[in-house]
Design a protein around this motif. Structure first.
Motif, mmCIF file in Angstrom:
data_model
loop_
_atom_site.group_PDB
_atom_site.id
_atom_site.type_symbol
_atom_site.label_atom_id
_atom_site.label_comp_id
_atom_site.label_asym_id
_atom_site.label_seq_id
_atom_site.Cartn_x
_atom_site.Cartn_y
_atom_site.Cartn_z
ATOM 1 N N ASP A 87 19.180 9.163 5.208
ATOM 2 C CA ASP A 87 19.536 7.747 5.078
ATOM 3 C C ASP A 87 18.581 7.016 4.135
ATOM 4 O OD1 ASP A 87 21.731 7.941 6.672
ATOM 5 O OD2 ASP A 87 20.878 6.944 8.421
ATOM 6 N N ARG A 88 17.298 7.318 4.236
ATOM 7 C CA ARG A 88 16.361 6.641 3.331
ATOM 8 C C ARG A 88 16.562 7.107 1.889
ATOM 9 N NH1 ARG A 88 12.110 3.547 4.782
ATOM 10 N NH2 ARG A 88 10.826 2.770 3.067
ATOM 11 N N LYS A 147 21.198 0.647 8.461
ATOM 12 C CA LYS A 147 20.427 0.198 9.631
ATOM 13 C C LYS A 147 18.923 0.265 9.400
ATOM 14 C CE LYS A 147 24.165 1.320 12.812
ATOM 15 N NZ LYS A 147 24.627 2.088 13.978
ATOM 16 N N PHE A 148 18.503 -0.288 8.244
ATOM 17 C CA PHE A 148 17.098 -0.511 7.964
ATOM 18 C C PHE A 148 16.815 -2.008 8.125
ATOM 19 C CE2 PHE A 148 17.539 3.556 5.736
ATOM 20 C CZ PHE A 148 16.373 4.199 6.140
ATOM 21 N N ARG A 161 11.388 1.244 13.380
ATOM 22 C CA ARG A 161 10.950 2.615 13.660
ATOM 23 C C ARG A 161 11.544 3.582 12.635
ATOM 24 N NH1 ARG A 161 13.665 6.569 16.591
ATOM 25 N NH2 ARG A 161 12.333 8.264 17.381
ATOM 26 N N LYS A 162 12.809 3.427 12.353
ATOM 27 C CA LYS A 162 13.479 4.282 11.367
ATOM 28 C C LYS A 162 12.854 4.107 9.981
ATOM 29 C CE LYS A 162 18.070 5.205 9.406
ATOM 30 N NZ LYS A 162 19.509 4.885 9.488
ATOM 31 N N ASP A 163 12.564 2.864 9.622
ATOM 32 C CA ASP A 163 11.937 2.567 8.340
ATOM 33 C C ASP A 163 10.584 3.260 8.234
ATOM 34 O OD1 ASP A 163 11.441 1.041 5.862
ATOM 35 O OD2 ASP A 163 10.017 -0.082 7.088
ATOM 36 N N ASP A 202 14.468 -0.559 16.549
ATOM 37 C CA ASP A 202 14.983 0.736 16.090
ATOM 38 C C ASP A 202 14.996 0.819 14.572
ATOM 39 O OD1 ASP A 202 15.346 1.718 18.634
ATOM 40 O OD2 ASP A 202 17.406 0.973 18.799
ATOM 41 N N SER A 217 11.040 7.351 8.384
ATOM 42 C CA SER A 217 11.737 7.901 7.215
ATOM 43 C C SER A 217 10.880 7.821 5.956
ATOM 44 C CB SER A 217 13.061 7.162 6.993
ATOM 45 O OG SER A 217 12.850 5.804 6.664
ATOM 46 N N SER A 271 18.268 13.188 9.714
ATOM 47 C CA SER A 271 19.133 12.016 9.608
ATOM 48 C C SER A 271 18.386 10.827 9.011
ATOM 49 C CB SER A 271 19.670 11.652 10.994
ATOM 50 O OG SER A 271 20.356 10.415 10.961
ATOM 51 N N PHE A 272 17.175 10.556 9.507
ATOM 52 C CA PHE A 272 16.365 9.451 8.976
ATOM 53 C C PHE A 272 16.076 9.659 7.491
ATOM 54 C CE2 PHE A 272 14.087 7.703 13.029
ATOM 55 C CZ PHE A 272 15.336 7.374 13.550
ATOM 56 N N GLU A 290 17.126 14.210 14.189
ATOM 57 C CA GLU A 290 16.752 12.834 13.851
ATOM 58 C C GLU A 290 15.872 12.819 12.606
ATOM 59 O OE1 GLU A 290 15.656 8.929 16.474
ATOM 60 O OE2 GLU A 290 14.361 10.675 16.777
#
Length: 509
Positions: A49-50, A83-84, A98-100, A95, A103, A45-46, A42
């Motif tokens: 993506d960023r 998915k940001f 959290r990812k934002d 979610d 990352s 992956s995060f 994860e």
């Protein structure tokens, strides 16, 4: 049905309480680092993506006006795809928030390691924040300001009416009607330096009176200060991070990361004839590879860095191991290397690149980021990125010799000055292929080659009939491929005819 209802209740439950309070707003200053445990998968992956998102932000910022609809639409599409958060204060984007959050801190670790990396990261994060802040409604902006403790005092209606003429005269773009509709905030002069310098704000008694529409300049300045300081502090903490054998390789990889195809396996393997390479170097090679090819033809030798960069590129466009050995040997023995010395000193490394020696690793061609960020060339080297590693005046002369239009050279040098090296290469592609917008983000020399072949075969539409630029370049092909110990290449017309089938092959999906 019961299962679906149960899932819905669970989803709602996780959005309340402590977890919901952790991200009360879809936008933040990233003041508090995340403290939860996540898997390495994860983590990576995060971060990837960023990184993809920030590269899109960089590309769009040069290609479009930041306040324009095209810029906004394309950036929102990317935020949705990765998915940001893109919809302010949505009820179901825990979610994404959290990812934002996570990352951002991962890339902060990866991009604090040098001044160039810090500068690039800061600029892209600033542009992303600007877009997201400007998408907020007036009410949500006010809530965000309170969230980050920037609760500027709004002036009263009576005071606003008393100063209406001054506010209108001092704030560009405001009519008297708009002054009456806008909220104005009393801001310390130190927080409104940018507006003061640009003469875009009313100043009285040591305070600036800023309309809500311009409060973004204050917020952005505040965010820049905080993030710049945070990057410097993170850089000081690197020794403790570098001792972690799990994280350090990932962070080093991210700061030099390329997130597209690796071009290690090409459908065109064996389809390219060695006789085509001189013509292809002019028509479809990026400037870095064109430079290496020209140096090889002129000097009959390249140092290790050049052989690695160019050799893996040729592998990526389709040269087989046998072709590579033949290509390099023929060229080297025209110089000071005899056949026996080549077989003993150079053939091994070529076989090694193809995974036939040593650890049997099948090496992949270098991406733009790897070329830009690692192993800079020294005296006598020809590898590296010409846009990153060449003196601007020498780069200008090189582009002039390739008949790039003067206004195009000016655009390229401006991008180089702003350290947008990949975008400079993208502009070079557009100018040498006579297109207005290539429609993709250029991140790899082999991507340049593939897209060039698609365009030349009719897979993409040029903006007009080929101009003298193409003819001038083809004419220079003969000059580049000539040397004292070899015969001239065939005429450009013949070379073009030979390449027709190859270009058609690249047009196939």
């Amino acid at each position: 049905m019961e299962f679906s209802s149960s899932r819905a209740r669970l989803k709602h439950a996780r959005l309340v309480g402590d977890r919901r309070e952790q991200y009360p707003h879809s936008l933040q200053f990233y003041q508090e680092p995340p403290t939860e445990n996540i898997s390495l998968a994860e983590f990576e992956s995060f971060a990837v993506d960023r990184l993809k998102l920030l590269k899109v932000v960089e590309n769009l910022g040069v290609s479009y006006v930041r306040s324009g609809e095209m810029y906004k639409n394309k950036l929102e599409q990317e935020l949705r795809k990765l998915k940001f958060p893109y919809r302010a204060l949505a009820e179901d984007d825990y979610d994404a928030r959290r990812k934002d959050h996570i990352s951002h801190f991962i890339l902060r670790l990866a991009y604090c390691q040098s001044e160039d990396l810090r500068r690039w990261f800061l600029q892209q994060e600033m542009d992303l924040f600007r877009y997201r802040f400007n998408e907020l409604s007036d009410g949500l902006r006010q809530k965000f300001l309170e969230y980050v403790n920037l609760s500027f005092e709004a002036i009263s209606e009576d005071l606003k009416n008393e100063w209406a003429n001054d506010l209108c005269a001092s704030t560009p773009g405001l009519t008297m009607t708009k002054v009456k509709e806008q909220m104005f905030y009393k801001v310390g002069l130190s927080d409104a330096v940018e507006l003061f310098r640009a003469r875009r704000v009313f100043i009285k008694d040591g305070f600036a009176y800023v309309p809500l529409k311009d409060i973004d300049a204050i917020v952005l300045n505040n965010y820049r200060t905080k993030l710049s300081k945070a990057l410097a502090l993170t850089a000081r903490s690197l020794p403790s991070i570098q001792s972690d054998e799990r994280l350090q390789p990932l962070l080093n990889h991210l700061s030099h990361s390329y997130v597209g195809p690796d071009y290690s396996v090409q459908k065109n393997t064996g389809k390219i004839s060695l006789e085509h390479i001189d013509a292809l170097s002019v028509k479809s090679f990026p400037l870095c590879m064109r430079q290496l090819h020209k140096a090889l033809r002129e000097n009959h030798h390249l140092r290790h860095g050049g052989r690695m960069q160019y050799g893996l590129f040729l592998k990526g466009i389709g040269l087989t191991l046998e072709q590579a050995l033949e290509f390099w040997k023929k060229e080297f023995i025209r110089g000071k290397v005899d056949a026996d010395k080549f077989d003993k000193g150079y053939a091994y490394s070529i076989r090694h690149n193809y995974g036939k020696e040593g650890k049997r690793t099948d090496y992949t061609p270098y991406s733009c980021m790897k070329i830009i960020m690692s192993n800079p060339p020294s005296q006598g080297d020809y590898h590296g990125c010409p846009f990153r590693h060449s003196d601007p005046e020498l780069l200008k002369q090189k582009l002039q010799s390739y008949k790039v239009p003067l206004n195009g050279i000016t655009q390229i040098l401006e991008l180089v000055k702003g350290m947008h090296y990949q975008l400079a290469c993208q502009k070079y592609f557009e100018l040498t292929h006579d297109v207005d917008d290539i429609g993709f983000s250029l991140n790899h020399p082999n991507q340049y080659f593939v897209e060039s072949q698609k365009l030349l075969s009719g897979g993409r539409e040029p903006k007009k009939e080929p101009s003298h630029l193409g003819n001038s370049q083809q004419k220079s092909s003969g000059q580049e491929s000539m040397n004292s110990n070899s015969t001239p290449t065939s005429s450009n017309t013949t070379a073009d005819a030979e390449l027709e089938g190859l270009e058609a092959y690249f047009a196939e999906d």
